[in-house]
Design an enzyme around this catalytic site. Structure first.
Site, short mmCIF file in Angstrom:
data_model
loop_
_atom_site.label_atom_id
_atom_site.label_comp_id
_atom_site.label_asym_id
_atom_site.label_seq_id
_atom_site.Cartn_x
_atom_site.Cartn_y
_atom_site.Cartn_z
N LYS A 22 0.83 -1.21 0.00
CA LYS A 22 0.00 0.00 0.00
C LYS A 22 0.86 1.26 0.00
O LYS A 22 0.60 2.21 -0.74
CB LYS A 22 -0.90 0.01 1.23
CG LYS A 22 -1.71 1.29 1.41
CD LYS A 22 -2.36 1.38 2.77
CE LYS A 22 -1.39 1.74 3.85
NZ LYS A 22 -1.55 3.09 4.41
N ASN A 23 1.91 1.27 0.80
CA ASN A 23 2.72 2.47 0.94
C ASN A 23 3.59 2.75 -0.28
O ASN A 23 4.16 3.85 -0.39
CB ASN A 23 3.60 2.38 2.19
CG ASN A 23 2.79 2.48 3.47
OD1 ASN A 23 1.67 3.00 3.46
ND2 ASN A 23 3.33 1.97 4.56
N ARG A 92 -3.77 10.26 4.84
CA ARG A 92 -2.69 11.24 4.80
C ARG A 92 -1.95 11.26 3.46
O ARG A 92 -1.54 12.32 2.98
CB ARG A 92 -1.70 10.94 5.93
CG ARG A 92 -0.52 11.87 5.95
CD ARG A 92 0.43 11.58 7.09
NE ARG A 92 1.62 12.41 6.99
CZ ARG A 92 1.67 13.67 7.35
NH1 ARG A 92 0.61 14.26 7.83
NH2 ARG A 92 2.79 14.37 7.24
N CYS A 116 -4.38 8.03 10.47
CA CYS A 116 -4.42 7.46 11.81
C CYS A 116 -4.01 8.49 12.87
O CYS A 116 -3.13 9.32 12.63
CB CYS A 116 -3.50 6.24 11.91
SG CYS A 116 -4.10 4.81 11.01
N ARG A 121 2.08 14.57 12.48
CA ARG A 121 2.89 14.29 11.31
C ARG A 121 2.81 15.51 10.40
O ARG A 121 2.15 15.51 9.37
CB ARG A 121 2.41 13.03 10.60
CG ARG A 121 2.57 11.79 11.45
CD ARG A 121 2.26 10.52 10.71
NE ARG A 121 0.84 10.36 10.50
CZ ARG A 121 0.29 9.34 9.84
NH1 ARG A 121 1.07 8.43 9.28
NH2 ARG A 121 -1.00 9.24 9.69
N ASP A 304 5.88 0.66 11.73
CA ASP A 304 4.64 -0.02 11.34
C ASP A 304 4.58 -1.47 11.80
O ASP A 304 3.56 -2.14 11.61
CB ASP A 304 4.45 0.05 9.82
CG ASP A 304 3.90 1.39 9.36
OD1 ASP A 304 3.52 2.19 10.22
OD2 ASP A 304 3.85 1.63 8.14
N ARG A 396 -7.99 -0.17 5.89
CA ARG A 396 -7.21 0.82 5.16
C ARG A 396 -5.92 0.22 4.61
O ARG A 396 -5.37 0.73 3.63
CB ARG A 396 -6.87 2.01 6.05
CG ARG A 396 -8.07 2.90 6.41
CD ARG A 396 -7.64 4.13 7.17
NE ARG A 396 -6.51 4.76 6.51
CZ ARG A 396 -5.34 5.01 7.10
NH1 ARG A 396 -5.15 4.70 8.37
NH2 ARG A 396 -4.36 5.59 6.43
#
Length: 420
Positions: A22-23, A92, A116, A121, A304, A396
């Site tokens: 995902k990232n 985000r 989240c 951040r 994470d 998510r």
């Protein structure tokens, strides 16, 4: 609102495959705004954040076609240069459309991001970096507005190796005049994957994966055909789950070269790990030992995976000290672990975890994406039944994780539309 029920005491065994990261997928999808040519992005995970990203691209005027895990995006003509609050508030990473819109059409308006609740951040690193390339940026009524008649390469020193700021700079600098150097750049595998995608579009990028990245701007980018790398966080979650349930699991499509910090900690805890080119096998037959971890930017231990390792520590022999250096509010799952009987003492950025032989099932509340899955792991080693509420966080970033864990032997089910 959905909830997940876990009944503990089952050993995980078998094989499981990892979805695309995902990232990595999110910035790569947003980079398709840099060109008017069709872009093919393969191995996209089926998670809520990706669906939000695709909707945002469509709202901006791009044509989006999806066939399973493969997506084609063509942003030939953009209908808007604004990313509204309704979409950005939930994710985000949506803030990353700011740079591509700015580079493509000379202006952008993006709502301040959500995501989240794991701590502040701020996007100041992103903003400062764009300003150094010649953008005018200001905050107006909760939106970041940026304009630039011409973006010019610059030497940018990041105060912190921010993944998002590094991604932003790589995308924008690819179309800027001249050369851009990023010092103290993030080194995560997702950074390298974005650089590979941009290079396939014709970008000139060197040094990705190191702390100094050099981008030579080009006048125009073409389309791409790129496969997203496997999700190292999902892979790590499965490895931890197998280890703490005394299981034996082969995690396919996992890249051990991206998991060194975790693998070494699992070995230190007493698990046996076999590393292969495209899979990792974990075998654990006895109670694990407590280990200390400290989250750091890559190649250090990933933040994470901190919550998942804390779940492992709650049932390991001895005492573990977990130190969180990235986000100030990322221990909210500790209080939920304590509802299950965990022995945890919090002291600022440190959590001292004294392992117990067994947890006891109870209703718990997910506070963020990684906390959600850590509560599932804790439930798998708890007596009786654990009920995890607010699992929309989970969706998510994890693709059908309850189905994947059930296939390995976990007693887990999702209750859709549950009250409470």
């Amino acid at each position: 609102m959905d909830k997940i029920i876990v009944r503990g005491g089952r050993r995980l065994a078998g094989e499981i495959s990892v979805a695309g990261a995902k990232n990595a997928a999110l910035p790569i999808l947003f980079s398709t705004l840099l060109t008017d040519q069709p872009c093919s992005v393969r191995n996209i995970p089926d998670v809520a954040d990706v669906r939000t990203a695709l909707r945002l691209l469509s709202d901006l005027g791009a044509t989006v076609e999806q066939d399973g895990a493969d997506v084609t995006v063509e942003a030939r003509e953009l209908a808007s240069w604004e990313a509204p609050y309704e979409l950005v508030k939930t994710m985000r990473a949506s803030f990353l459309v700011l740079g591509p819109l700015l580079a493509r059409v000379g202006r952008a308006r993006v709502s301040q991001p959500g995501g989240c609740a794991i701590g502040g951040r701020p996007v100041n690193l992103h903003v400062h970096a764009l300003q150094q390339l010649g953008a005018e940026v200001e905050l107006v009524h909760g939106y970041t507005e940026a304009r630039a008649e011409k973006l010019v390469g610059a030497h940018v020193q990041l105060d912190f190796p921010s993944v998002g700021a590094t991604e932003h700079l790589m995308m924008v600098a690819s179309l800027a005049d001249g050369e851009t150097t990023i010092e103290n750049a993030a080194r995560e595998p997702e950074i390298v994957d974005l650089a590979d995608a941009l290079r396939s579009m014709g970008a000139r990028i060197e040094g990705d994966g190191k702390s100094r990245i050099v981008i030579s701007g080009v006048p125009r980018l073409s389309g791409m055909n790129h496969r997203v790398l496997p999700d190292r966080i999902e892979a790590g979650t499965f490895l931890i789950a197998a280890a703490m349930t005394a299981g034996e699991v082969m995690v396919r499509d996992a890249r051990p070269d991206c998991l060194h910090a975790l693998i070494e900690k699992l070995r230190e805890a007493g698990a046996t790990i076999e590393e292969h080119e495209d899979f990792v096998r974990v075998v654990s037959s006895q109670r694990l030992r407590g280990v200390d971890i400290k989250t750091l930017p890559y190649p250090g231990f990933p933040t994470d995976l901190q919550a998942q390792m804390m779940a492992l520590a709650t049932v390991s022999e001895g005492t573990s000290v977990v130190t969180e250096t990235i986000f100030e509010n990322r221990f909210m799952h500790a209080n939920e672990f304590m509802r299950l009987g965990a022995d945890i003492a919090l002291d600022g950025h440190n959590a001292v975890v004294r392992g117990t032989e067994r947890l006891s099932g109870a209703p718990v509340m997910a506070t963020d994406l990684r906390a959600s899955v850590s509560l599932i792991l804790a439930g798998m080693v708890a007596d009786n039944e654990t009920e995890i509420r607010r699992v929309y966080h989970l969706d998510r970033g994890y693709e059908r994780i309850e189905e994947k864990l059930a296939a390995l032997g976990a007693d887990i089910e999702r209750i859709e539309g549950a009250r409470g």
